[in-house]
Design a protein around this motif. Structure first.
Motif, PDB file in Angstrom:
ATOM      1  N   ILE A 137       0.843  -1.212   0.000  1.00  7.20           N
ATOM      2  CA  ILE A 137       0.000   0.000   0.000  1.00  7.20           C
ATOM      3  C   ILE A 137       0.877   1.261   0.000  1.00  7.20           C
ATOM      4  O   ILE A 137       0.685   2.165  -0.816  1.00  7.20           O
ATOM      5  CB  ILE A 137      -0.968  -0.013   1.210  1.00  7.20           C
ATOM      6  CG1 ILE A 137      -1.962  -1.165   1.062  1.00  7.20           C
ATOM      7  CG2 ILE A 137      -1.703   1.323   1.343  1.00  7.20           C
ATOM      8  CD1 ILE A 137      -2.867  -1.393   2.263  1.00  7.20           C
ATOM      9  N   CYS A 138       1.865   1.297   0.896  1.00  7.94           N
ATOM     10  CA  CYS A 138       2.732   2.492   0.974  1.00  7.94           C
ATOM     11  C   CYS A 138       3.512   2.670  -0.323  1.00  7.94           C
ATOM     12  O   CYS A 138       3.611   3.785  -0.848  1.00  7.94           O
ATOM     13  CB  CYS A 138       3.694   2.388   2.152  1.00  7.94           C
ATOM     14  SG  CYS A 138       2.844   2.493   3.720  1.00  7.94           S
ATOM     15  N   MET A 139       4.069   1.557  -0.853  1.00  6.32           N
ATOM     16  CA  MET A 139       4.864   1.680  -2.083  1.00  6.32           C
ATOM     17  C   MET A 139       3.971   2.118  -3.245  1.00  6.32           C
ATOM     18  O   MET A 139       4.370   2.940  -4.068  1.00  6.32           O
ATOM     19  CB  MET A 139       5.576   0.361  -2.398  1.00  6.32           C
ATOM     20  CG  MET A 139       6.734   0.084  -1.461  1.00  6.32           C
ATOM     21  SD  MET A 139       7.809  -1.235  -2.038  1.00  6.32           S
ATOM     22  CE  MET A 139       6.877  -2.681  -1.609  1.00  6.32           C
ATOM     23  N   HIS A 140       2.746   1.568  -3.326  1.00  7.64           N
ATOM     24  CA  HIS A 140       1.834   1.921  -4.421  1.00  7.64           C
ATOM     25  C   HIS A 140       1.534   3.412  -4.435  1.00  7.64           C
ATOM     26  O   HIS A 140       1.656   4.093  -5.448  1.00  7.64           O
ATOM     27  CB  HIS A 140       0.533   1.113  -4.325  1.00  7.64           C
ATOM     28  CG  HIS A 140      -0.519   1.578  -5.298  1.00  7.64           C
ATOM     29  ND1 HIS A 140      -1.487   2.494  -4.962  1.00  7.64           N
ATOM     30  CD2 HIS A 140      -0.725   1.275  -6.604  1.00  7.64           C
ATOM     31  CE1 HIS A 140      -2.255   2.735  -6.026  1.00  7.64           C
ATOM     32  NE2 HIS A 140      -1.818   2.008  -7.036  1.00  7.64           N
ATOM     33  N   TRP A 141       1.166   3.969  -3.257  1.00  2.00           N
ATOM     34  CA  TRP A 141       0.769   5.387  -3.239  1.00  2.00           C
ATOM     35  C   TRP A 141       1.965   6.310  -3.377  1.00  2.00           C
ATOM     36  O   TRP A 141       1.860   7.374  -3.987  1.00  2.00           O
ATOM     37  CB  TRP A 141      -0.084   5.692  -1.996  1.00  2.00           C
ATOM     38  CG  TRP A 141      -1.409   4.982  -2.091  1.00  2.00           C
ATOM     39  CD1 TRP A 141      -1.840   3.942  -1.321  1.00  2.00           C
ATOM     40  CD2 TRP A 141      -2.462   5.222  -3.056  1.00  2.00           C
ATOM     41  NE1 TRP A 141      -3.081   3.517  -1.733  1.00  2.00           N
ATOM     42  CE2 TRP A 141      -3.488   4.289  -2.793  1.00  2.00           C
ATOM     43  CE3 TRP A 141      -2.622   6.110  -4.104  1.00  2.00           C
ATOM     44  CZ2 TRP A 141      -4.666   4.233  -3.546  1.00  2.00           C
ATOM     45  CZ3 TRP A 141      -3.789   6.060  -4.862  1.00  2.00           C
ATOM     46  CH2 TRP A 141      -4.796   5.127  -4.577  1.00  2.00           C
ATOM     47  N   VAL A 166       2.022   9.012  -6.397  1.00  2.00           N
ATOM     48  CA  VAL A 166       2.215  10.460  -6.191  1.00  2.00           C
ATOM     49  C   VAL A 166       3.489  10.917  -6.914  1.00  2.00           C
ATOM     50  O   VAL A 166       3.516  11.954  -7.574  1.00  2.00           O
ATOM     51  CB  VAL A 166       2.296  10.778  -4.673  1.00  2.00           C
ATOM     52  CG1 VAL A 166       2.739  12.200  -4.419  1.00  2.00           C
ATOM     53  CG2 VAL A 166       0.944  10.533  -4.019  1.00  2.00           C
ATOM     54  N   THR A 167       4.555  10.123  -6.802  1.00  2.00           N
ATOM     55  CA  THR A 167       5.835  10.518  -7.410  1.00  2.00           C
ATOM     56  C   THR A 167       5.720  10.566  -8.932  1.00  2.00           C
ATOM     57  O   THR A 167       6.240  11.489  -9.570  1.00  2.00           O
ATOM     58  CB  THR A 167       6.960   9.542  -6.990  1.00  2.00           C
ATOM     59  OG1 THR A 167       6.855   9.327  -5.598  1.00  2.00           O
ATOM     60  CG2 THR A 167       8.324  10.101  -7.291  1.00  2.00           C
ATOM     61  N   LEU A 223      12.950   6.368  -8.101  1.00  2.00           N
ATOM     62  CA  LEU A 223      11.774   5.616  -8.573  1.00  2.00           C
ATOM     63  C   LEU A 223      12.169   4.228  -9.090  1.00  2.00           C
ATOM     64  O   LEU A 223      11.415   3.266  -8.939  1.00  2.00           O
ATOM     65  CB  LEU A 223      11.086   6.380  -9.699  1.00  2.00           C
ATOM     66  CG  LEU A 223       9.855   7.197  -9.331  1.00  2.00           C
ATOM     67  CD1 LEU A 223       9.363   7.985 -10.539  1.00  2.00           C
ATOM     68  CD2 LEU A 223       8.720   6.321  -8.802  1.00  2.00           C
ATOM     69  N   MET A 224      13.366   4.157  -9.699  1.00  2.00           N
ATOM     70  CA  MET A 224      13.848   2.852 -10.193  1.00  2.00           C
ATOM     71  C   MET A 224      13.980   1.877  -9.024  1.00  2.00           C
ATOM     72  O   MET A 224      13.626   0.705  -9.127  1.00  2.00           O
ATOM     73  CB  MET A 224      15.231   3.013 -10.836  1.00  2.00           C
ATOM     74  CG  MET A 224      15.203   3.158 -12.308  1.00  2.00           C
ATOM     75  SD  MET A 224      16.913   3.116 -12.913  1.00  2.00           S
ATOM     76  CE  MET A 224      16.608   3.580 -14.605  1.00  2.00           C
ATOM     77  N   VAL A 250      -2.839   5.234 -16.583  1.00  2.00           N
ATOM     78  CA  VAL A 250      -3.210   5.578 -15.204  1.00  2.00           C
ATOM     79  C   VAL A 250      -4.663   6.081 -15.155  1.00  2.00           C
ATOM     80  O   VAL A 250      -5.407   5.760 -14.225  1.00  2.00           O
ATOM     81  CB  VAL A 250      -2.220   6.600 -14.605  1.00  2.00           C
ATOM     82  CG1 VAL A 250      -2.749   7.205 -13.327  1.00  2.00           C
ATOM     83  CG2 VAL A 250      -0.871   5.935 -14.339  1.00  2.00           C
ATOM     84  N   ILE A 251      -5.077   6.822 -16.180  1.00  2.00           N
ATOM     85  CA  ILE A 251      -6.468   7.308 -16.207  1.00  2.00           C
ATOM     86  C   ILE A 251      -7.424   6.096 -16.289  1.00  2.00           C
ATOM     87  O   ILE A 251      -8.422   6.025 -15.566  1.00  2.00           O
ATOM     88  CB  ILE A 251      -6.688   8.301 -17.381  1.00  2.00           C
ATOM     89  CG1 ILE A 251      -5.900   9.592 -17.096  1.00  2.00           C
ATOM     90  CG2 ILE A 251      -8.170   8.607 -17.585  1.00  2.00           C
ATOM     91  CD1 ILE A 251      -5.827  10.575 -18.245  1.00  2.00           C
ATOM     92  N   LEU A 252      -7.081   5.127 -17.145  1.00  2.00           N
ATOM     93  CA  LEU A 252      -7.909   3.918 -17.253  1.00  2.00           C
ATOM     94  C   LEU A 252      -7.940   3.157 -15.925  1.00  2.00           C
ATOM     95  O   LEU A 252      -8.993   2.692 -15.462  1.00  2.00           O
ATOM     96  CB  LEU A 252      -7.336   2.970 -18.319  1.00  2.00           C
ATOM     97  CG  LEU A 252      -7.597   3.305 -19.777  1.00  2.00           C
ATOM     98  CD1 LEU A 252      -6.904   2.284 -20.663  1.00  2.00           C
ATOM     99  CD2 LEU A 252      -9.105   3.279 -20.050  1.00  2.00           C
TER     100      LEU A 252
END
Ligand code: HEM
Length: 184
Positions: A14-18, A22-23, A58-59, A154-156
């Protein structure tokens, strides 16, 4: 609950996903802002350095998310048509693939002239020898196409999450917001 269960994502995912979400949105905005700056703008160099440094971080996050994904259970799909479950799975892999390609292309642009990348002045990521002619320009175009494709995906992805939450009223979004309890 740090790890995933068959019912829900755990705090690590959850933390990594958000953080990743955001990044990536911030990086897209920064990228659009950067390309409009001229060489004489005081933020010209600073914004580029920031974009590159965050790209390398991010990598690391992308690799950590993938490793974590393979290292533990993943939640079972919520009830629904088989095509929808397959589409969701395919979308997640396409997202991972697009993000990975976007990050690698960014690295190849920044290091095309043989210079390493200074990450927040903390450490350097060395350059590889140029792989193709005109690497900066060619890969630059690819990087831009990938960035716009990622935003489209991401929109989809966002629309699918909203459909699950408001129309199907299932746990797909809820389990990516907080762990929903153990069930292995
Ligand atoms: C740049 C933005 C985003 C990226 C790159 C992204 C990427 C991903 C990836 C790769 C997964 C799969 C995780 C895994 O199982 O390993 C995922 C899952 C998920 N994402 Fe996103 N996401 C983004 C934004 C959002 C937004 C804005 C929402 C909703 C408001 C959202 C909701 C979800 C949900 C609910 C899941 C779990 C789906 C399921 O359990 O089948 N994501 N995301």
């Amino acid at each position: 609950m740090l790890k995933n269960s068959t019912k829900s994502y755990g705090w690590a995912t959850i933390c990594m996903h958000w953080l990743q979400a955001v990044t990536i949105l911030f990086m897209f905005g920064l990228g659009l802002y950067m390309v409009d700056l001229t060489y004489y703008d005081p933020w010209y160099r600073g914004s580029l350095e920031l974009h590159k440094s965050i790209g390398i971080m991010l990598m690391v996050l992308w690799a950590a998310m993938l490793l974590w994904r393979f290292a533990n259970t993943n939640p079972k799909p919520e009830p629904g048509p088989a095509w929808e479950q397959l589409a969701a799975k395919a979308m997640h892999w396409v997202l991972y693939l697009t993000i990975g390609s976007l990050l690698i292309s960014g690295y190849l642009i920044s290091t095309a002239d043989g210079r390493s990348i200074a990450v927040f002045d903390l450490f350097q990521v060395p350059a590889l020898p140029a792989l193709i002619e005109n690497q900066e320009t060619v890969v630059g175009e690819i990087h831009e196409i990938l960035a716009w494709s990622l935003i489209g995906l991401v929109i989809l992805h966002f629309a699918a999450a909203m459909k699950h939450h408001f129309l199907n009223k299932d746990n797909v979004l809820r389990r990516m917001i907080r762990p929903l309890g153990q069930s292995r």
